[in-house]
Design an enzyme around this catalytic site. Structure first.
Site, PDB file in Angstrom:
ATOM      1  N   GLY A 106      15.111  -1.859  -7.676  1.00 58.51           N
ATOM      2  CA  GLY A 106      14.020  -1.322  -8.499  1.00 58.51           C
ATOM      3  C   GLY A 106      12.783  -1.168  -7.630  1.00 58.51           C
ATOM      4  CG  LEU A 108      12.207   4.090  -5.362  1.00 52.43           C
ATOM      5  CD1 LEU A 108      12.900   5.418  -5.651  1.00 52.43           C
ATOM      6  CD2 LEU A 108      11.474   4.165  -4.032  1.00 52.43           C
ATOM      7  N   GLY A 109       9.616   1.164  -8.218  1.00 55.54           N
ATOM      8  CA  GLY A 109       8.794   0.966  -9.408  1.00 55.54           C
ATOM      9  C   GLY A 109       7.415   0.423  -9.095  1.00 55.54           C
ATOM     10  CG  ASP A 153      14.609   2.613  -7.880  1.00 55.95           C
ATOM     11  OD1 ASP A 153      13.614   1.865  -8.037  1.00 55.95           O
ATOM     12  OD2 ASP A 153      15.049   3.364  -8.787  1.00 55.95           O
ATOM     13  CB  ILE A 154      19.017   4.084 -10.281  1.00 55.76           C
ATOM     14  CG1 ILE A 154      20.313   4.772 -10.683  1.00 55.76           C
ATOM     15  CG2 ILE A 154      17.848   4.510 -11.129  1.00 55.76           C
ATOM     16  CD1 ILE A 154      20.851   4.324 -12.034  1.00 55.76           C
ATOM     17  NE  ARG A 155      12.567   5.965 -10.218  1.00 56.43           N
ATOM     18  CZ  ARG A 155      11.270   5.923  -9.951  1.00 56.43           C
ATOM     19  NH1 ARG A 155      10.584   7.043  -9.749  1.00 56.43           N
ATOM     20  NH2 ARG A 155      10.626   4.767  -9.869  1.00 56.43           N
ATOM     21  CG  ASP A 196      23.680   1.872 -11.794  1.00 63.03           C
ATOM     22  OD1 ASP A 196      22.992   0.931 -12.258  1.00 63.03           O
ATOM     23  OD2 ASP A 196      24.341   2.644 -12.506  1.00 63.03           O
ATOM     24  CE1 TYR A 233      10.754  -5.320 -20.120  1.00 56.79           C
ATOM     25  CE2 TYR A 233       8.883  -6.082 -21.421  1.00 56.79           C
ATOM     26  CZ  TYR A 233       9.498  -5.888 -20.194  1.00 56.79           C
ATOM     27  OH  TYR A 233       8.836  -6.251 -19.040  1.00 56.79           O
ATOM     28  CE  LYS A 291      12.015  -8.121 -18.435  1.00 54.79           C
ATOM     29  NZ  LYS A 291      12.535  -8.061 -17.056  1.00 54.79           N
TER      30      LYS A 291
END
Ligand code: NAD
Ligand code: AKB
Length: 322
Positions: free
Chosen positions: A11, A13-14, A37-39, A54, A144, A148
């Site tokens: 993750g 790129l977040g 990241d997935i992107r 992923d 969400y 969590k």
């Protein structure tokens, strides 16, 4: 000499991942940090190795860990509160299977350390809203928050049953100038600065007196690294630590901006995110984090506003002046 203790940020790129990567590059060397990241990286600059991954693909994750001799994972991949409500099944699947894959990996690859962030979203309408304690009623009503809270229980379960070294923080809303937020209820507190420096009026999706716990990103990254580097015996909580930060309302952040940009205008048109915010704490008691691993926040709202405005202003200057 090559170091085999490599760190994987999933993750990356977040909003948090991109800033965490920068800090870890400076601390441990670009060659020791792997971003995934997935992107595809487009807007975010990745200095070091980048992998498309992923987190819900367990075999793919195991392959990366093995191939790159990963010893630490920051698993930041998730769907946040507002976006999660648009597609609850997807949010549950990503948030839970991503975490379970990381925890299973830590069981399989002995000595692998995991960081997984929780959120103030674990609390709900029956939780005390002021100075919310570490242990209290928890009845989250967003997918969400439910994911969590379940995730926190899984973290503690893997720590107790299998001795997995998993560490976690319940972050408040995070505010930074280097990266854009990705679908949360606290996102207004980043967007507002971008409108202000462009001298555009801002319409806030929360009402003016909605108090929420927030934190400047540098404090959040420092807390994360302090927790990850704390001696194991000091990390007494293996579900997730409350982290307080600063509490303010949209009206107060607008007023702090107006001290620098007097013509800034903010109006309030609450949408579906208001109900989410109304179910969350207004301030957090983080005594356990202070006591166990010495947490101390540095930034207040005024200091944060000054830094945010200075740096976001630079982002809107023509390239030659930037
Ligand atoms: P973000 O939405 O900005 O980043 C999440 C990243 O995960 C994105 O780059 C996305 O492309 C990636 N991702 C999505 N699905 C993936 C998959 N299947 N595999 C790999 N990567 C995938 O979120 P963020 O704000 O950086 O938050 C990171 C973590 O911190 C999340 O777990 C979030 O719940 C938690 N958190 C954030 C805040 C905050 O204010 N930003 C507050 C509390 C908790
Ligand atoms: C969100 O608003 O969803 C996040 C969080 C507080 O977890 N920023």
């Amino acid at each position: 000499m090559s170091i085999t203790h490599k760190t994987l940020i999933i993750g990356a790129l977040g909003q948090i991942g991109s800033e965490l990567a920068e800090t870890l590059y400076a601390r441990h060397g670009v060659e020791n940090i792997i971003c995934a990241d997935i992107r595809e990286p487009q807007t975010v600059q990745i200095e070091g190795k980048y992998l498309k991954l992923d987190v819900t693909d367990k075999a793919g994750l195991y392959e990366v860990i093995e191939q790159h001799e990963i010893r630490v994972i920051y698993n930041l991949a998730a769907i946040l509160s507002a976006k999660g409500e648009q597609n609850p099944e997807w949010a549950w699947h990503l948030n839970m299977s991503g975490l379970l894959n990381s925890l299973e990996a830590a069981r399989h690859f002995k000595g692998l350390q995991i960081f997984w962030p929780s959120s103030i979203a674990v609390f709900g309408p029956h939780s005390p809203r002021q100075n919310t304690p570490q242990y209290t009623v928890m009845d989250p009503n967003t997918v969400y928050g439910i994911s969590k809270l379940a995730g926190e229980r899984w973290c503690e379960y893997y720590a107790q049953k299998y001795g997995v070294d998993v560490r976690s923080i319940r972050y408040p809303g995070l505010i930074g100038y280097k990266s854009a937020p990705g679908g949360g209820t606290t996102d207004y507190a980043v967007d507002i600065y971008h409108y202000a420096v462009q001298h555009k009026p801002f319409t806030c999706f929360l009402s003016e007196n909605t108090y929420l716990p927030m934190m400047y990103m540098e404090d959040a990254i420092r807390a994360t690294l302090e927790l990850m580097e704390a001696p194991a015996e000091k990390v007494k909580n293996r579900s997730s630590y409350n982290l307080g930060g600063i509490s303010f309302s949209p009206k107060e952040i607008a007023a702090s901006i107006q001290k620098h940009i007097p013509d800034f205008e903010c109006t309030y048109v609450p949408d579906f995110r208001q109900a989410i915010a109304d179910s969350w704490p207004q301030s957090i008691d983080d005594a356990d984090a202070k006591m166990d691993w010495g947490w101390k926040g540095k930034y207040d709202m005024e200091a944060m506003t000054q830094i945010m405005l200075e740096n976001i202003t630079k982002q809107y200057l023509p390239q030659t002046q930037n």
